[in-house]
Design an enzyme around this catalytic site. Structure first.
Site, PDB file in Angstrom:
ATOM      1  N   LYS A  79       0.841  -1.207   0.000  1.00  0.00           N
ATOM      2  CA  LYS A  79       0.000   0.000   0.000  1.00  0.00           C
ATOM      3  C   LYS A  79       0.871   1.250   0.000  1.00  0.00           C
ATOM      4  O   LYS A  79       1.835   1.342   0.752  1.00  0.00           O
ATOM      5  CB  LYS A  79      -0.927  -0.024   1.216  1.00  0.00           C
ATOM      6  CG  LYS A  79      -1.912  -1.190   1.182  1.00  0.00           C
ATOM      7  CD  LYS A  79      -2.753  -1.286   2.436  1.00  0.00           C
ATOM      8  CE  LYS A  79      -1.952  -1.712   3.638  1.00  0.00           C
ATOM      9  NZ  LYS A  79      -2.792  -2.110   4.789  1.00  0.00           N
ATOM     10  N   GLY A  89      -8.130   3.662  10.069  1.00  0.00           N
ATOM     11  CA  GLY A  89      -8.768   2.424   9.639  1.00  0.00           C
ATOM     12  C   GLY A  89      -8.754   2.170   8.151  1.00  0.00           C
ATOM     13  O   GLY A  89      -9.418   1.243   7.668  1.00  0.00           O
ATOM     14  N   THR A  90      -7.988   2.962   7.403  1.00  0.00           N
ATOM     15  CA  THR A  90      -7.962   2.764   5.942  1.00  0.00           C
ATOM     16  C   THR A  90      -7.392   1.403   5.567  1.00  0.00           C
ATOM     17  O   THR A  90      -7.893   0.725   4.666  1.00  0.00           O
ATOM     18  CB  THR A  90      -7.139   3.866   5.258  1.00  0.00           C
ATOM     19  OG1 THR A  90      -5.871   3.983   5.925  1.00  0.00           O
ATOM     20  CG2 THR A  90      -7.854   5.201   5.316  1.00  0.00           C
ATOM     21  N   GLY A  91      -6.325   0.964   6.257  1.00  0.00           N
ATOM     22  CA  GLY A  91      -5.729  -0.320   5.931  1.00  0.00           C
ATOM     23  C   GLY A  91      -6.652  -1.483   6.251  1.00  0.00           C
ATOM     24  O   GLY A  91      -6.781  -2.426   5.464  1.00  0.00           O
ATOM     25  N   CYS A  92      -7.314  -1.421   7.401  1.00  0.00           N
ATOM     26  CA  CYS A  92      -8.273  -2.472   7.766  1.00  0.00           C
ATOM     27  C   CYS A  92      -9.411  -2.528   6.751  1.00  0.00           C
ATOM     28  O   CYS A  92      -9.839  -3.608   6.319  1.00  0.00           O
ATOM     29  CB  CYS A  92      -8.846  -2.202   9.159  1.00  0.00           C
ATOM     30  SG  CYS A  92      -7.605  -2.065  10.459  1.00  0.00           S
ATOM     31  N   THR A 136      -8.568   9.402   8.395  1.00  0.00           N
ATOM     32  CA  THR A 136      -8.103   8.225   7.656  1.00  0.00           C
ATOM     33  C   THR A 136      -7.824   7.044   8.576  1.00  0.00           C
ATOM     34  O   THR A 136      -7.184   6.075   8.159  1.00  0.00           O
ATOM     35  CB  THR A 136      -6.819   8.568   6.878  1.00  0.00           C
ATOM     36  OG1 THR A 136      -5.831   9.074   7.800  1.00  0.00           O
ATOM     37  CG2 THR A 136      -7.090   9.595   5.794  1.00  0.00           C
TER      38      THR A 136
END
Length: 881
Positions: free
Chosen positions: A570, A605-608, A603
Site C-alpha cells: 500500500k 482504519g484505511t488499511g483495515c 483516515t
C-alpha cells in the site's frame, strides 16, 4: 404498469406439462394474458395469508404441478418417500471453472524448480525447469494432434461405441503422460496448496453443501439423496482440498477418482494409482452405485442423475435417468459426438423438475441430454424436485480475524462495517482488545491464542467462510493458531493484513510476530497487504528505504518469495503528494494502481477497510486484481464522504464513516471482467420489428451465451425506462448476468441495475461515480488513448472503445478502427470492450487484432428472428479466440 413480458414470465412458469414442446416465452395473445393476469391477482390475494400458510400453499402447488397423471398429493408424497436419488457430478469444468490438469502439473514443476534452486547443480530435482516446460509442451502438442486424428476416425454409430474407442485413447494418453515423469518429485502439501486456489463455478459449493446436508441428515418422509463426485482427476487430495467444504460435509461426500502414488508425502515415481480413467469407467461406476443403493434400499425406486460438461461424461449422462450438460454452449467435441450419435441436447426450461426431465427422457429413444447454463439453473431443477430447500440466496461470508478498536474506526469494527457496505455477511474472531480513540492507543488487553482458535472453529464449523481477512495478530502464538486453523479448515481467499503498527504510530505486535507471519501465514495467503513501514519491517529494511513505486515493486517481489500468491504494498506512505499508488505483484507482473489523494485527517482504519474490502470481493467471486481495484475505489469513497467529519477532541487522526455507502445483501453482483466477453446491447426497434418483447429478447440472448446486458433506449420516458430496466434485472439477476443501463444514472439506481455506461458527451465520469458509489459498475465510451486513460483515472471499471467498423445502430458513432482500439488496450489496465459494427463474421478478428477483453454487439444478436441462435453462434465464435 406491467409489461406483457412480465405476464408472459408468469405464464411460462405455470408448469412442466407444456414444456415438452418448444414455445414462445412471452405470448402476445390477449386471452392468455388475461388468464395470467387473473393468476397474478390470485397470487396477490394469497400473499395476505400468513407466511407459513403461504409457503404450504406453494409446496402444494409445486406438488400438483409435478405429479404424474392420476397421482394426488398423498400418492406423490408416498412416491417421494420410496425414492432414492443417486447423483453423480463430474469435477473438471463442471464443478470448477477450468480443467485442473495443468494446475497439478504446475505444482510439480514448482517443486522441482525449488529443489533445483536449493541443490548444487539441481541434483535434488527430477528435471530442470527447462526440461519440465519442454516435456509439458511436447505432451500437450501430442495430445491435441492425436485427439484430432482420433476424432476423424472415431465410430459414431452409438455413444457406447464411441466411448469404447475413447477409452482406448484416454488410457494410452494417461500412460504416455506418466511416462514423461513430469509428476516426479511433487509434494502432497504443494498439491493441496494449489488445490485451495482452484476457482469453482458460482453456486457449485452451495448446492453441493445443501445436497450433502440432506444426505447426512435425511428428513422423515423425504426422498433419500446420495451425492457423489465421479472424476478423472489425478488426485483425490487435490480435488477435496479445492471444494472448501466443512469437514463434516466432506466426510459425507464420496469422491471417486484417481490418486498419485505417495511415499512420505512425495510422488517419487510420478505414478498414478488409477481408478477412473475414461468415460466407460465413469458410466460403470455410476451403475455400481445404483446397484449398491438398490441392494441397500430394496423396494425403493432409484433415480439417477449425472452432471458433466464433456464427452468424457456423455456415456454416464445418457445411461442415467437424467443427464445434464453444464455450460451455456456445448464444447466442440461433445457437440460433434452428440450430433453424430443422434443424442439430442435441449435446454432446461424454467419450472422443470428432475421428474419432468425424466419423463421427457423416456419419450426420446435416441438419447436426450439437458443443458443448463449455470449452477443457479441446476439448483432450480433440484428445488422443483424438492431435494433442496427454496430460500433466498445466502450472502457471501467473510471471517474477520482482528483486534477490537474501542473507538470504532479501525480493527474488527472497520472490518464489519466494510462487510455490511459490500452486502457480505461478516463474522468475527477477536484477537485483542484495545483502548483507543482519535488520539491513539492507550492500552491493549491480550486474548488467549487458544480462545482465538475456538472462535474460528465455532464460526467455520457452522457457517463457513467464503473468505478470511486477518488483521491485528498481536503474538507469535496467535499467528501460529490462525495459520493452523486455515490449514485445518482448508480456508480459501485468505487476505493477510500484517498489522504491526497502528496508523498513529503505536506498536500493535510483540517480538516474534514478523517471523511467524513469514513462516506460517504468508504461504497460505491469497494476498498480503502490508503498508510501506510494515513491508520494511517484514524484510528487515531500515525505515525510509521504500520511497517510490519502484521501491515498493522490489519489496513486493521479495515478499512474494515467502509464498503468498499476490502481494499488495500500500502506497499511502510513498513520497507522491498527488496520488496514492499501490503496487500489486502476482508473481509475474507488477500492477501500479493509482487513485487521487483526498486531503483529510479522517483516515483512521484505511488499511483495515482496504483488506476487508478485498476479502469481500474475493468472497463474492471476483478475482484478486478486480477485488483490489474495487476495494481502492471503496476506500476512496469512504474517505471522501468522511473528510469533513469532526469526531473526537482534537486527535491527530479521525475515523471514517461507512454508512453513506451501505447497500443490501440482495444488491447487484460484484463485477468480474470475464462478464464483458459477450456484451449484448438491446435495441427496441429491432425487437418491435421481430414481434417480441424486451424480456423475451434478453432471456434468449442470455440463454444463447451473452455474459452482460446493456439496456439502451433513447425514446422511452423516464418512467417507462425504469420499468424496462426492472424487467431486464428480473430476467438477468437470477442467472448471474450483470445489467448495465446506458447513459441514465438515475434509471440505474432506481431499477437497482448493476451499473451504468456513459458516453463522452454524457455526465462526467467523476460525477457518475460519486452518485452510484464504488460498488456498481461504471463504463465509458472512448475513441482514443487519452480518453481511455482519463476514464481510468476518473474511476471507470471498463471502457468501450471504437467504433471498430461502420455501424447503423448509432448514427453519431465515429470510426476509429482496430489499430486505435489496440492502442487503447495497451495503454490502460482496466478491461476494454470493442464496440461498433461487430458481428459473427468479424468478432474473432477484432479480438485477435486488438486484444480486447470482449465485444459489444447489437444487430448481430437482436437484428434477426432467433435471438438465442444468433447469440449461440456468436458465443461459439468468441469461445475459440
Amino acid at each position: 404498469r406491467r409489461q406483457p413480458g412480465v405476464a408472459g414470465a408468469m405464464e411460462h412458469r405455470a408448469g412442466c406439462a407444456r414444456s415438452a414442446r418448444r414455445r414462445t416465452l412471452w405470448p402476445g395473445d390477449g386471452p392468455r394474458r388475461r388468464e395470467v393476469a387473473r393468476g397474478a391477482v390470485r397470487r396477490e390475494a394469497g400473499a395476505r395469508r400468513s407466511p407459513p400458510a403461504r409457503q404450504k400453499g406453494r409446496r402444494r402447488a409445486i406438488a400438483r404441478r409435478q405429479a404424474p397423471t392420476g397421482v394426488g398429493e398423498r400418492g406423490l408424497r408416498a412416491t417421494m418417500e420410496d425414492t432414492v436419488y443417486v447423483l453423480g457430478f463430474d469435477y473438471d469444468s463442471t464443478i470448477t471453472e477450468e480443467d485442473t490438469v495443468e494446475r497439478i502439473v504446475r505444482a510439480a514443476l514448482r517443486d522441482n524448480r525449488e529443489k533445483a534452486k536449493g541443490t548444487a547443480g539441481g541434483g535434488g530435482s527430477a528435471y530442470t525447469p527447462e526440461e519440465g516446460e519442454a516435456k509439458l509442451g511436447g505432451i500437450v502438442q501430442k495430445y491435441f494432434a492425436e485427439q484430432r486424428e482420433f476424432m476423424s476416425s472415431a465410430p459414431m454409430t452409438s455413444v457406447q461405441d464411441f466411448c469404447e474407442a475413447q477409452r482406448v485413447f484416454d488410457r494410452r494418453m494417461n500412460h504416455d503422460f506418466v511416462a514423461t515423469g513430469l509428476l516426479k518429485g511433487l509434494e502432497e502439501r504443494t498439491l493441496r496448496s494449489h488445490g485451495r486456489h482452484v476457482p469453482l463455478r458460482v453456486g457449485a459449493r452451495s448446492l453441493l453443501s445443501d445436497l450433502l446436508a440432506r444426505s447426512a441428515g435425511p428428513k422423515p418422509g423425504a426422498a433419500a439423496v446420495e451425492a457423489h463426485v465421479v472424476s478423472l482427476c489425478w488426485s483425490r487430495a487435490f480435488l477435496t482440498e479445492s471444494l472448501h467444504l466443512p469437514p463434516h460435509l466432506l466426510e459425507a461426500l464420496p469422491v471417486h477418482c484417481n490418486e498419485l502414488e505417495w511415499r512420505d508425502g512425495v510422488c517419487e515415481g510420478g505414478e498414478i494409482v488409477r481408478s477412473v480413467q475414461d468415460p466407460v469407467d465413469k458410466a460403470e461406476l455410476m451403475a455400481s452405485l445404483v446397484r449398491r443403493a438398490k441392494e441397500r434400499d430394496s423396494g425403493r425406486l432409484c433415480k439417477t442423475v449425472f452432471v458433466g460438461d464433456s464427452v468424457g461424461d456423455l456415456l454416464a449422462m445418457v445411461r442415467s435417468d437424467v443427464g445434464i450438460l453444464m455450460g451455456s454452449s456445448p464444447g466442440k467435441v461433445i457437440g460433434a459426438v452428440c450430433r453424430g450419435c443422434g443424442v439430442k441436447v435441449v435446454d432446461v426450461e424454467p419450472g422443470q423438475s428432475l421428474s419432468c426431465l425424466s419423463r421427457l427422457r423416456e419419450a426420446e429413444p435416441g438419447g436426450l441430454v439437458f443443458r443448463v447454463g449455470s449452477w443457479a439453473e441446476l439448483r432450480a431443477i433440484f428445488e422443483e424436485e424438492g431435494l433442496v430447500e427454496r430460500h433466498p440466496r445466502n450472502p457471501a461470508t467473510v471471517l474477520c480475524i482482528s483486534g477490537s478498536d474501542s473507538g470504532g474506526g479501525a480493527g474488527n469494527q472497520a472490518d464489519l462495517k466494510t462487510c455490511s457496505s459490500y452486502g457480505v455477511f461478516g463474522m468475527s474472531a477477536i484477537t485483542a482488545l484495545t483502548a483507543q480513540n482519535t488520539r491513539g492507543v492507550s492500552s491493549i488487553s491480550g486474548v488467549d491464542a487458544g480462545f482465538v482458535g475456538e472462535q474460528i472453529d465455532a464460526v467455520v464449523g457452522d457457517i463457513g467462510a467464503d473468505a478470511v481477512k486477518t488483521g491485528m495478530l498481536a503474538t507469535e502464538e496467535i499467528v501460529e493458531v490462525v495459520a493452523s486453523k486455515v490449514r485445518a479448515h482448508t480456508l480459501r481467499n485468505v487476505v493477510v493484513d500484517p498489522v504491526l503498527v497502528a496508523t498513529s504510530g503505536d506498536a500493535l505486535a510483540r517480538g516474534g510476530v514478523v517471523s511467524a507471519y513469514l513462516r506460517e501465514l504468508f504461504p497460505l495467503a491469497t494476498v498480503v497487504t502490508p503498508n510501506v513501514p510494515e513491508a520494511e519491517a517484514l524484510l528487515g529494511l531500515k525505515a525510509g528505504s521504500i520511497q517510490t513505486a519502484e521501491d515498493a515493486a522490489r519489496a513486493a517481489r521479495e515478499l512474494h518469495k515467502f509464498g503468498p500468491r499476490w502481494v499488495l504494498v500500500k502506497g499511502g506512505h510513498l513520497t507522491s503528494t498527488s496520488v496514492c499508488a499501490d503496487v500489486l505483484f502476482d508473481g509475474d507482473d507488477v500492477h501500479v494502481l493509482e487513485t487521487d489523494l483526498v486531503e483529510t485527517s479522517n483516515t483512521h482504519g484505511t488499511g483495515c477497510t482496504l483488506g476487508s474490502a478485498i476479502a469481500c470481493g474475493l468472497a463474492g467471486g471476483m478475482g484478486v486484481l478486480e477485488s483490489v481495484r474495487a476495494a481502492k475505489g471503496y476506500v476512496t469513497g469512504v474517505i471522501t464522504s468522511s473528510r469533513d467529519m469532526g469526531l473526537g477532541r482534537g486527535g491527530a487522526q479521525g475515523p471514517m464513516h461507512h454508512q453513506p455507502l451501505l447497500r443490501t445483501a440482495a444488491g447487484p453482483h460484484l463485477f468480474s471482467p470475464s462478464a464483458l466477453r459477450f456484451y449484448a446491447v438491446t435495441d427496441s426497434g429491432m425487437n418491435e420489428r421481430n414481434g417480441r418483447g424486451l424480456a423475451e429478447a434478453v432471456l434468449a440472448a442470455v440463454r444463447g451465451g451473452a455474459t452482460i446486458v446493456q439496456l439502451r433506449e433513447k425514446r422511452a420516458s423516464t418512467a417507462d425506462l425504469i420499468e424496462q430496466a426492472r424487467v431486464v434485472v428480473r430476467v438477468c439477476r437470477p442467472l448471474g448476468i450483470p445489467v448495465i443501463v446506458n447513459d441514465r444514472v438515475d434509471v440505474a439506481i432506481a431499477a437497482d441495475a448493476d451499473g451504468v455506461h456513459v458516453g463522452d458527451d454524457d455526465m462526467p465520469l467523476e460525477d457518475a461515480r460519486r452518485i452510484i458509489g464504488p460498488l456498481k459498475i461504471l463504463g465509458a465510451s472512448v475513441k482514443n488513448r487519452d480518453q481511455a486513460l482519463q476514464a481510468q483515472r476518473e474511476g471507470a471499471d471498463y471502457v468501450g472503445a471504437g467504433a471498430c467498423y461502420t455501424t447503423s445502430t448509432k448514427s453519431d458513432s465515429v470510426l476509429v478502427g482496430l489499430e486505435a482500439v489496440r492502442e487503447i488496450k495497451e495503454a490502460v489496465s482496466i478491461p476494454v470492450v470493442a464496440i461498433g459494427g461487430i458481428n459473427e463474421k468479424n468478432a474473432a478478428e477484432v479480438l485477435a487484432l486488438t486484444g480486447a477483453d470482449g465485444v459489444a454487439v447489437v444487430s448481430a444478436v437482436f437484428g434477426g428472428p432467433d435471438v438465442e441462435e444468433s447469440s449461440r453462434r456468436m458465443r461459439e465464435v468468441l469461445s475459440k479466440v
